[in-house]
Design a protein around this motif. Sequence first.
Motif, PDB file in Angstrom:
ATOM      1  N   LEU A 171       0.787  -1.224   0.000  1.00 25.64           N
ATOM      2  CA  LEU A 171       0.000   0.000   0.000  1.00 25.64           C
ATOM      3  C   LEU A 171       0.823   1.280   0.000  1.00 25.64           C
ATOM      4  CD1 LEU A 171      -2.811  -1.076   2.480  1.00 25.64           C
ATOM      5  CD2 LEU A 171      -2.875  -1.015  -0.017  1.00 25.64           C
ATOM      6  N   ASP A 172       2.036   1.240   0.580  1.00 27.63           N
ATOM      7  CA  ASP A 172       2.818   2.474   0.627  1.00 27.63           C
ATOM      8  C   ASP A 172       4.132   2.301  -0.127  1.00 27.63           C
ATOM      9  OD1 ASP A 172       4.995   1.607   2.476  1.00 27.63           O
ATOM     10  OD2 ASP A 172       3.365   1.506   3.938  1.00 27.63           O
ATOM     11  N   ASN A 173       4.757   3.431  -0.449  1.00 25.02           N
ATOM     12  CA  ASN A 173       5.982   3.408  -1.249  1.00 25.02           C
ATOM     13  C   ASN A 173       7.121   2.659  -0.576  1.00 25.02           C
ATOM     14  OD1 ASN A 173       5.274   4.514  -3.664  1.00 25.02           O
ATOM     15  ND2 ASN A 173       5.880   6.591  -3.138  1.00 25.02           N
ATOM     16  N   ASP A 174       7.268   2.805   0.740  1.00 26.66           N
ATOM     17  CA  ASP A 174       8.352   2.113   1.426  1.00 26.66           C
ATOM     18  C   ASP A 174       8.227   0.607   1.254  1.00 26.66           C
ATOM     19  OD1 ASP A 174       9.540   4.478   2.252  1.00 26.66           O
ATOM     20  OD2 ASP A 174       8.548   4.467   4.218  1.00 26.66           O
ATOM     21  N   ALA A 175       7.020   0.078   1.436  1.00 22.78           N
ATOM     22  CA  ALA A 175       6.796  -1.367   1.281  1.00 22.78           C
ATOM     23  C   ALA A 175       6.969  -1.789  -0.174  1.00 22.78           C
ATOM     24  CB  ALA A 175       5.402  -1.741   1.792  1.00 22.78           C
ATOM     25  N   ARG A 176       6.499  -0.970  -1.098  1.00 20.06           N
ATOM     26  CA  ARG A 176       6.668  -1.284  -2.527  1.00 20.06           C
ATOM     27  C   ARG A 176       8.139  -1.378  -2.896  1.00 20.06           C
ATOM     28  NH1 ARG A 176       2.507   1.963  -6.370  1.00 20.06           N
ATOM     29  NH2 ARG A 176       0.604   1.067  -5.524  1.00 20.06           N
ATOM     30  N   PHE A 177       8.907  -0.373  -2.506  1.00 20.27           N
ATOM     31  CA  PHE A 177      10.324  -0.365  -2.866  1.00 20.27           C
ATOM     32  C   PHE A 177      11.119  -1.419  -2.105  1.00 20.27           C
ATOM     33  CE2 PHE A 177       9.271   3.785  -4.775  1.00 20.27           C
ATOM     34  CZ  PHE A 177       9.783   3.543  -6.038  1.00 20.27           C
ATOM     35  N   ALA A 178      10.652  -1.797  -0.914  1.00 18.69           N
ATOM     36  CA  ALA A 178      11.299  -2.896  -0.194  1.00 18.69           C
ATOM     37  C   ALA A 178      11.079  -4.207  -0.960  1.00 18.69           C
ATOM     38  CB  ALA A 178      10.750  -3.007   1.223  1.00 18.69           C
ATOM     39  N   ALA A 179       9.861  -4.423  -1.458  1.00 19.94           N
ATOM     40  CA  ALA A 179       9.573  -5.628  -2.246  1.00 19.94           C
ATOM     41  C   ALA A 179      10.377  -5.637  -3.547  1.00 19.94           C
ATOM     42  CB  ALA A 179       8.076  -5.724  -2.531  1.00 19.94           C
ATOM     43  N   ILE A 180      10.467  -4.478  -4.190  1.00 19.80           N
ATOM     44  CA  ILE A 180      11.261  -4.373  -5.422  1.00 19.80           C
ATOM     45  C   ILE A 180      12.734  -4.614  -5.115  1.00 19.80           C
ATOM     46  CG2 ILE A 180      12.048  -2.762  -7.206  1.00 19.80           C
ATOM     47  CD1 ILE A 180       9.160  -1.526  -7.045  1.00 19.80           C
ATOM     48  N   GLY A 181      13.219  -4.055  -4.018  1.00 20.98           N
ATOM     49  CA  GLY A 181      14.604  -4.253  -3.620  1.00 20.98           C
ATOM     50  C   GLY A 181      14.920  -5.722  -3.383  1.00 20.98           C
ATOM     51  N   GLU A 197      17.465 -10.665  -5.378  1.00 20.50           N
ATOM     52  CA  GLU A 197      17.337 -12.070  -5.777  1.00 20.50           C
ATOM     53  C   GLU A 197      17.763 -12.308  -7.225  1.00 20.50           C
ATOM     54  OE1 GLU A 197      13.866 -15.512  -6.257  1.00 20.50           O
ATOM     55  OE2 GLU A 197      13.366 -13.606  -5.281  1.00 20.50           O
ATOM     56  N   TRP A 198      17.342 -11.447  -8.135  1.00 20.87           N
ATOM     57  CA  TRP A 198      17.552 -11.686  -9.568  1.00 20.87           C
ATOM     58  C   TRP A 198      18.765 -10.950 -10.134  1.00 20.87           C
ATOM     59  CZ3 TRP A 198      15.146 -15.555 -11.847  1.00 20.87           C
ATOM     60  CH2 TRP A 198      13.991 -16.048 -11.245  1.00 20.87           C
ATOM     61  N   THR A 199      19.307  -9.996  -9.421  1.00 16.42           N
ATOM     62  CA  THR A 199      20.449  -9.169  -9.843  1.00 16.42           C
ATOM     63  C   THR A 199      20.373  -8.735 -11.313  1.00 16.42           C
ATOM     64  OG1 THR A 199      21.858 -11.096 -10.263  1.00 16.42           O
ATOM     65  CG2 THR A 199      22.010 -10.090  -8.083  1.00 16.42           C
ATOM     66  N   CYS A 241       4.300   7.071 -14.166  1.00 14.89           N
ATOM     67  CA  CYS A 241       5.229   6.009 -14.570  1.00 14.89           C
ATOM     68  C   CYS A 241       6.633   6.554 -14.790  1.00 14.89           C
ATOM     69  CB  CYS A 241       4.715   5.285 -15.810  1.00 14.89           C
ATOM     70  SG  CYS A 241       3.301   4.231 -15.431  1.00 14.89           S
ATOM     71  N   ARG A 242       6.728   7.736 -15.349  1.00 17.09           N
ATOM     72  CA  ARG A 242       8.055   8.367 -15.494  1.00 17.09           C
ATOM     73  C   ARG A 242       8.679   8.618 -14.124  1.00 17.09           C
ATOM     74  NH1 ARG A 242       9.439   9.937 -20.522  1.00 17.09           N
ATOM     75  NH2 ARG A 242       7.772  10.224 -22.041  1.00 17.09           N
ATOM     76  N   ARG A 243       7.878   9.078 -13.193  1.00 22.67           N
ATOM     77  CA  ARG A 243       8.379   9.319 -11.834  1.00 22.67           C
ATOM     78  C   ARG A 243       8.826   8.005 -11.195  1.00 22.67           C
ATOM     79  NH1 ARG A 243       5.710  10.248  -6.424  1.00 22.67           N
ATOM     80  NH2 ARG A 243       7.298  11.372  -5.259  1.00 22.67           N
ATOM     81  N   PHE A 244       8.035   6.962 -11.356  1.00 24.88           N
ATOM     82  CA  PHE A 244       8.393   5.643 -10.827  1.00 24.88           C
ATOM     83  C   PHE A 244       9.723   5.172 -11.430  1.00 24.88           C
ATOM     84  CE2 PHE A 244       8.026   0.959 -11.393  1.00 24.88           C
ATOM     85  CZ  PHE A 244       8.140   0.589 -10.054  1.00 24.88           C
ATOM     86  N   ALA A 245       9.884   5.337 -12.730  1.00 23.07           N
ATOM     87  CA  ALA A 245      11.136   4.948 -13.399  1.00 23.07           C
ATOM     88  C   ALA A 245      12.314   5.734 -12.829  1.00 23.07           C
ATOM     89  CB  ALA A 245      11.019   5.157 -14.904  1.00 23.07           C
ATOM     90  N   ASN A 246      12.129   7.026 -12.617  1.00 26.46           N
ATOM     91  CA  ASN A 246      13.190   7.854 -12.028  1.00 26.46           C
ATOM     92  C   ASN A 246      13.525   7.408 -10.602  1.00 26.46           C
ATOM     93  OD1 ASN A 246      13.507   9.435 -14.314  1.00 26.46           O
ATOM     94  ND2 ASN A 246      12.036  10.968 -13.630  1.00 26.46           N
ATOM     95  N   GLN A 247      12.499   7.039  -9.841  1.00 28.14           N
ATOM     96  CA  GLN A 247      12.727   6.551  -8.486  1.00 28.14           C
ATOM     97  C   GLN A 247      13.495   5.231  -8.496  1.00 28.14           C
ATOM     98  OE1 GLN A 247       8.599   6.643  -7.222  1.00 28.14           O
ATOM     99  NE2 GLN A 247       9.046   8.321  -5.812  1.00 28.14           N
ATOM    100  N   LEU A 248      13.143   4.332  -9.410  1.00 31.65           N
ATOM    101  CA  LEU A 248      13.880   3.069  -9.523  1.00 31.65           C
ATOM    102  C   LEU A 248      15.361   3.336  -9.785  1.00 31.65           C
ATOM    103  CD1 LEU A 248      11.515   0.823 -11.684  1.00 31.65           C
ATOM    104  CD2 LEU A 248      12.086   0.513  -9.260  1.00 31.65           C
ATOM    105  N   HIS A 249      15.619   4.209 -10.742  1.00 30.36           N
ATOM    106  CA  HIS A 249      17.006   4.542 -11.078  1.00 30.36           C
ATOM    107  C   HIS A 249      17.727   5.142  -9.874  1.00 30.36           C
ATOM    108  CE1 HIS A 249      20.503   5.719 -13.324  1.00 30.36           C
ATOM    109  NE2 HIS A 249      20.331   6.973 -12.912  1.00 30.36           N
ATOM    110  N   GLY A 250      17.081   6.067  -9.210  1.00 26.55           N
ATOM    111  CA  GLY A 250      17.704   6.735  -8.074  1.00 26.55           C
ATOM    112  C   GLY A 250      17.949   5.808  -6.895  1.00 26.55           C
ATOM    113  N   ARG A 251      17.015   4.911  -6.613  1.00 24.18           N
ATOM    114  CA  ARG A 251      17.151   4.029  -5.452  1.00 24.18           C
ATOM    115  C   ARG A 251      18.099   2.857  -5.698  1.00 24.18           C
ATOM    116  NH1 ARG A 251      12.517   3.861  -1.465  1.00 24.18           N
ATOM    117  NH2 ARG A 251      11.345   5.749  -1.875  1.00 24.18           N
TER     118      ARG A 251
END
Length: 128
Positions: free
Chosen positions: A37-47, A52-54, A77-87
């Motif tokens: 539900l929140d960004n912290d949990a989302r990015f933790a799952a993505i992390g 795992e997959w490197t 979606c552009r913001r999400f992509a930028n966040q992925l790159h930054g994190r």
Amino acid sequence: MSAVTILAFDFGIKRIGVAMGNTMICQAQPLKVISALDNDARFAAIGALIAEWTPARLVVGLPSHPDGTAHEMTARCRRFANQLHGRFNLPVELVDERYSSAVIGAKRGEVIDDRAAAIILQQYFDAL
């Protein structure tokens, strides 16, 4: 050239679909739907998936109107992509996803986000 793993994302406000594939066989496979539900949990799952997959690269679907013009989700979606790159400090590619859900032939209420991510990734592979 050696094969590298790629993760792809179908970003949504409620869910994020994830798919994976590699550049050796260039075949995308649905992997997971993140429903945090929140960004912290989302990015933790993505992390955790990235650990795992490197992957060497990330792909994000970029939605737009049928004529190609942007709408509210395009900017998100552009913001999400930028966040992925930054994190995660990985290269991120945007892929046109206008018809990914239509290709799947989704039924009302069906969770298809991981399959949509696989279509996005397959489009990326097909363009290589």
